[in-house]
Design a protein around this motif. Structure first.
Motif, PDB file in Angstrom:
ATOM      1  N   ARG A  81       0.131  26.453  29.398  1.00 10.78           N
ATOM      2  CA  ARG A  81      -0.035  26.890  30.781  1.00 10.78           C
ATOM      3  C   ARG A  81       0.635  25.965  31.809  1.00 10.78           C
ATOM      4  O   ARG A  81       1.256  26.448  32.765  1.00 10.78           O
ATOM      5  CB  ARG A  81      -1.527  27.049  31.087  1.00 10.78           C
ATOM      6  N   PRO A  82       0.555  24.627  31.670  1.00 10.05           N
ATOM      7  CA  PRO A  82       1.198  23.770  32.691  1.00 10.05           C
ATOM      8  C   PRO A  82       2.710  23.901  32.768  1.00 10.05           C
ATOM      9  O   PRO A  82       3.316  23.466  33.756  1.00 10.05           O
ATOM     10  CB  PRO A  82       0.796  22.358  32.244  1.00 10.05           C
ATOM     11  N   TYR A  83       3.343  24.484  31.768  1.00  9.65           N
ATOM     12  CA  TYR A  83       4.808  24.571  31.740  1.00  9.65           C
ATOM     13  C   TYR A  83       5.337  25.887  32.312  1.00  9.65           C
ATOM     14  O   TYR A  83       6.552  26.103  32.335  1.00  9.65           O
ATOM     15  CB  TYR A  83       5.315  24.381  30.303  1.00  9.65           C
ATOM     16  N   VAL A  84       4.437  26.790  32.736  1.00 12.88           N
ATOM     17  CA  VAL A  84       4.876  28.008  33.422  1.00 12.88           C
ATOM     18  C   VAL A  84       5.310  27.611  34.832  1.00 12.88           C
ATOM     19  O   VAL A  84       4.504  27.111  35.612  1.00 12.88           O
ATOM     20  CB  VAL A  84       3.766  29.072  33.462  1.00 12.88           C
ATOM     21  N   ASP A  93       6.527  33.131  30.236  1.00 13.80           N
ATOM     22  CA  ASP A  93       5.621  32.577  29.228  1.00 13.80           C
ATOM     23  C   ASP A  93       6.400  32.103  28.002  1.00 13.80           C
ATOM     24  O   ASP A  93       6.115  31.036  27.450  1.00 13.80           O
ATOM     25  CB  ASP A  93       4.597  33.632  28.811  1.00 13.80           C
ATOM     26  N   ALA A  94       7.374  32.894  27.555  1.00 14.55           N
ATOM     27  CA  ALA A  94       8.177  32.501  26.396  1.00 14.55           C
ATOM     28  C   ALA A  94       8.964  31.228  26.679  1.00 14.55           C
ATOM     29  O   ALA A  94       9.063  30.331  25.831  1.00 14.55           O
ATOM     30  CB  ALA A  94       9.124  33.632  26.015  1.00 14.55           C
ATOM     31  N   GLU A  95       9.520  31.123  27.886  1.00 11.01           N
ATOM     32  CA  GLU A  95      10.248  29.917  28.260  1.00 11.01           C
ATOM     33  C   GLU A  95       9.315  28.709  28.311  1.00 11.01           C
ATOM     34  O   GLU A  95       9.674  27.604  27.885  1.00 11.01           O
ATOM     35  CB  GLU A  95      10.924  30.109  29.623  1.00 11.01           C
ATOM     36  N   ALA A  96       8.095  28.915  28.819  1.00  8.24           N
ATOM     37  CA  ALA A  96       7.118  27.829  28.885  1.00  8.24           C
ATOM     38  C   ALA A  96       6.721  27.366  27.484  1.00  8.24           C
ATOM     39  O   ALA A  96       6.543  26.164  27.243  1.00  8.24           O
ATOM     40  CB  ALA A  96       5.884  28.282  29.661  1.00  8.24           C
ATOM     41  N   ILE A  97       6.575  28.310  26.549  1.00  6.17           N
ATOM     42  CA  ILE A  97       6.254  27.955  25.161  1.00  6.17           C
ATOM     43  C   ILE A  97       7.369  27.098  24.577  1.00  6.17           C
ATOM     44  O   ILE A  97       7.120  26.089  23.899  1.00  6.17           O
ATOM     45  CB  ILE A  97       6.053  29.232  24.320  1.00  6.17           C
ATOM     46  N   CYS A  98       8.605  27.487  24.855  1.00  7.91           N
ATOM     47  CA  CYS A  98       9.761  26.738  24.360  1.00  7.91           C
ATOM     48  C   CYS A  98       9.793  25.329  24.953  1.00  7.91           C
ATOM     49  O   CYS A  98      10.031  24.346  24.255  1.00  7.91           O
ATOM     50  CB  CYS A  98      11.036  27.492  24.709  1.00  7.91           C
ATOM     51  N   THR A 105       5.075  14.622  22.479  1.00  7.38           N
ATOM     52  CA  THR A 105       3.651  14.372  22.237  1.00  7.38           C
ATOM     53  C   THR A 105       2.840  15.658  22.099  1.00  7.38           C
ATOM     54  O   THR A 105       1.606  15.609  22.088  1.00  7.38           O
ATOM     55  CB  THR A 105       3.058  13.535  23.389  1.00  7.38           C
ATOM     56  N   MET A 106       3.520  16.799  21.999  1.00 13.74           N
ATOM     57  CA  MET A 106       2.803  18.076  21.927  1.00 13.74           C
ATOM     58  C   MET A 106       2.009  18.168  20.621  1.00 13.74           C
ATOM     59  O   MET A 106       2.455  17.741  19.563  1.00 13.74           O
ATOM     60  CB  MET A 106       3.797  19.232  22.035  1.00 13.74           C
ATOM     61  N   ARG A 107       0.800  18.756  20.729  1.00 16.38           N
ATOM     62  CA  ARG A 107      -0.052  18.971  19.562  1.00 16.38           C
ATOM     63  C   ARG A 107       0.070  20.435  19.129  1.00 16.38           C
ATOM     64  O   ARG A 107       0.031  21.345  19.969  1.00 16.38           O
ATOM     65  CB  ARG A 107      -1.515  18.640  19.881  1.00 16.38           C
ATOM     66  N   PHE A 108       0.189  20.644  17.839  1.00 16.90           N
ATOM     67  CA  PHE A 108       0.388  21.986  17.300  1.00 16.90           C
ATOM     68  C   PHE A 108      -0.812  22.410  16.463  1.00 16.90           C
ATOM     69  O   PHE A 108      -1.533  21.582  15.897  1.00 16.90           O
ATOM     70  CB  PHE A 108       1.659  22.044  16.456  1.00 16.90           C
ATOM     71  N   VAL A 109      -1.016  23.725  16.389  1.00 12.28           N
ATOM     72  CA  VAL A 109      -2.076  24.318  15.581  1.00 12.28           C
ATOM     73  C   VAL A 109      -1.474  24.716  14.240  1.00 12.28           C
ATOM     74  O   VAL A 109      -0.479  25.449  14.208  1.00 12.28           O
ATOM     75  CB  VAL A 109      -2.671  25.555  16.277  1.00 12.28           C
ATOM     76  N   PRO A 110      -2.030  24.259  13.111  1.00 11.19           N
ATOM     77  CA  PRO A 110      -1.448  24.638  11.809  1.00 11.19           C
ATOM     78  C   PRO A 110      -1.657  26.119  11.521  1.00 11.19           C
ATOM     79  O   PRO A 110      -2.763  26.641  11.698  1.00 11.19           O
ATOM     80  CB  PRO A 110      -2.218  23.758  10.816  1.00 11.19           C
ATOM     81  N   PRO A 111      -0.632  26.825  11.081  1.00 12.69           N
ATOM     82  CA  PRO A 111      -0.811  28.241  10.731  1.00 12.69           C
ATOM     83  C   PRO A 111      -1.764  28.402   9.551  1.00 12.69           C
ATOM     84  O   PRO A 111      -1.753  27.599   8.612  1.00 12.69           O
ATOM     85  CB  PRO A 111       0.609  28.696  10.359  1.00 12.69           C
ATOM     86  N   LYS A 112      -2.590  29.427   9.596  1.00 11.31           N
ATOM     87  CA  LYS A 112      -3.526  29.714   8.507  1.00 11.31           C
ATOM     88  C   LYS A 112      -2.841  30.561   7.436  1.00 11.31           C
ATOM     89  O   LYS A 112      -2.017  31.423   7.750  1.00 11.31           O
ATOM     90  CB  LYS A 112      -4.754  30.471   9.023  1.00 11.31           C
ATOM     91  N   ASN A 113      -3.220  30.321   6.174  1.00  7.63           N
ATOM     92  CA  ASN A 113      -2.823  31.238   5.116  1.00  7.63           C
ATOM     93  C   ASN A 113      -3.886  32.327   4.998  1.00  7.63           C
ATOM     94  O   ASN A 113      -4.903  32.302   5.693  1.00  7.63           O
ATOM     95  CB  ASN A 113      -2.613  30.501   3.788  1.00  7.63           C
TER      96      ASN A 113
END
Length: 342
Positions: A81-84, A93-98, A105-113
Motif C-alpha cells: 500500500r505505501p508504494y501506490v 497497484d501492479a506497479e506498486a507491487i513491482c 528489506t521487503m518481506r515475502f509470504v511463502p507460497p503454499k503447496n
C-alpha cells in the motif's frame, strides 16, 4: 524489446493487470489479461521473477507460475500500500507491487503447496462451522426466551429440545420454527465432528504436524494450523521473527534513545496467536505435572511476576519460537532428560 526481469500481477477474479520491468527498473509492458491469455503469455516469457499480493487465488497462481519456470513471490497487501503513488487503480497497484518487490528489506509470504492449502482449508471451514453452530444456539436461546423458557447453558439442553417441545403448550408454528433451528444445529454439530476427525487424520499424515505435536499441549488443530502457515520456516531468519509476525512480541515505542516496550503487538494472524496462547494457558493449568527446563523457566516467571497473563504471553512466544525451530531445523521438541509428564 528488453528482457523482463520482474513482472508484477494485480490479481482479480477474471481480469489480471501486469506491469513488467527490466533489470534497471524501466517499464517494459503494461497490459490487461484474462486468466487464459495470462497463462499463455507467461508460458512464452523467459524465466523471471513474478510478484503478486498474497490475496485470494495468489497461492494457486504461484503454483502455476512456478510450473512455468518462473520464480513466484508474494507480498502482504499492507506492505504494498505505501508504494501506490497517487490514485488507486489496477495498473497503479501492479506497479506498486513491482516497486515493493525491488526493496532489499521487503518481506515475502511463502507460497503454499496443496497440502498446506488443504490443512488451512479444513481448519478454516471447521472454524466457520463452529461460529455458525454458536450463532444457532444463541438463536434457539433467544427464541425460547420469547416464549418464557430459559434454557440451561450447554449443548445437552439443546439436544433435548425436541422432548421439551413435545411437552410444551406452544403453538405448532413456534414448535416448527424451533425444530428448524434444532435441525440446523444438529447438521452443524455433525459437520464439526466430521471435520475434527478429518483434521486429526491430516495431522497424522503430515510430517511437520506430527513433529509439532511433540510440543507440550499442542494437538492436531494447533499443529495443522502452524504447519499450514510455517512451511519450512525459511521465510524467517529466526524464531523471534516468526513470533513477531503473529504479534507475540512487545510493541515498541522508542525515541531519543529511550526504549519503551508495551504489551504484545497483536499483529499478524490472530488465529495462530490465539491457539498458541490457549496452549500456554493449558500448560500453566497443568504446570505441577510438567518437568524439564521449560517448566522450570515458567515457574521462575510465575515467581517474579504478579499476573499469570504475562507468563502466558511469554510462554506463547516461547512456543512460537520452538515451533519455528522444529520446522526450520526438521527436529522434534526435546524437553530434556527426566522431563516426562508425571
Amino acid at each position: 524489446m528488453n528482457k523482463v526481469a520482474i513482472a508484477a500481477i494485480d490479481l482479480g477474479k477474471h481480469s489480471f493487470h501486469l506491469h513488467a520491468q527490466d533489470d534497471r527498473g524501466h517499464e517494459i509492458l503494461r497490459k490487461k489479461f484474462n486468466r487464459v491469455t495470462l497463462i499463455r503469455y507467461l508460458a512464452n516469457l523467459e524465466p523471471c521473477t513474478i510478484v503478486m499480493e498474497a490475496c485470494g487465488g495468489a497461492h494457486f497462481m504461484a503454483q502455476e507460475v512456478a510450473g512455468l519456470g518462473h520464480t513466484p513471490k508474494l507480498i502482504a497487501p499492507h506492505l504494498v500500500r505505501p508504494y501506490v503513488k497517487s490514485n488507486k487503480n489496477d495498473f497503479a497497484d501492479a506497479e506498486a507491487i513491482c516497486e515493493a518487490a525491488t526493496r532489499p528489506t521487503m518481506r515475502f509470504v511463502p507460497p503454499k503447496n496443496q497440502t498446506q492449502q488443504a490443512l488451512a482449508m479444513s481448519n478454516s471451514i471447521r472454524e466457520s462451522f463452529i461460529k455458525d453452530r454458536t450463532a444457532t444456539v444463541n438463536r434457539i436461546h433467544a427464541a425460547l426466551l420469547e416464549v418464557g423458557v430459559s434454557l440451561a447453558a450447554g449443548f445437552k439442553a439443546i439436544k433435548e429440545l425436541p422432548a421439551l417441545l413435545e411437552a410444551s403448550s406452544f403453538s405448532e408454528r413456534i414448535k416448527k420454527n424451533l425444530m428448524l433451528l434444532h435441525g440446523h444445529f444438529n447438521y452443524l454439530d455433525g459437520q464439526v465432528q466430521v471435520l475434527n476427525k478429518d483434521v486429526e487424520c491430516q495431522a497424522a499424515e503430515d510430517d511437520l504436524s506430527m513433529r509439532l505435536m511433540t510440543m507440550p499441549c499442542v494437538g492436531p488443530i494447533t499443529s495443522t494450523v502452524l504447519a499450514a502457515e510455517l512451511g519450512d520456516g525459511k521465510q524467517f531468519k529466526c524464531g523471534r521473527g516468526y513470533a513477531a509476525s503473529i504479534g507475540l512480541v512487545p510493541k515498541q515505542h522508542s525515541t531519543g534513545g529511550k526504549n519503551v516496550l508495551l504489551g504484545i503487538s497483536k499483529r499478524g494472524d490472530r488465529n495462530q496467536r490465539r491457539l498458541l496462547i490457549q496452549c500456554a494457558r493449558v500448560y500453566l493449568i497443568h504446570l505441577e505435572r510438567q518437568k524439564g527446563a521449560l517448566a522450570d523457566w515458567v515457574r521462575r516467571l510465575l515467581a517474579s511476576h504478579h499476573h499469570s497473563n504475562l507468563v502466558v504471553c511469554a510462554l506463547a512466544n516461547k512456543f512460537a519460537r520452538i515451533a519455528w525451530a522444529i520446522a526450520a531445523h526438521h527436529t522434534e521438541f526435546d524437553a530434556g532428560p527426566n522431563a516426562m509428564n508425571a
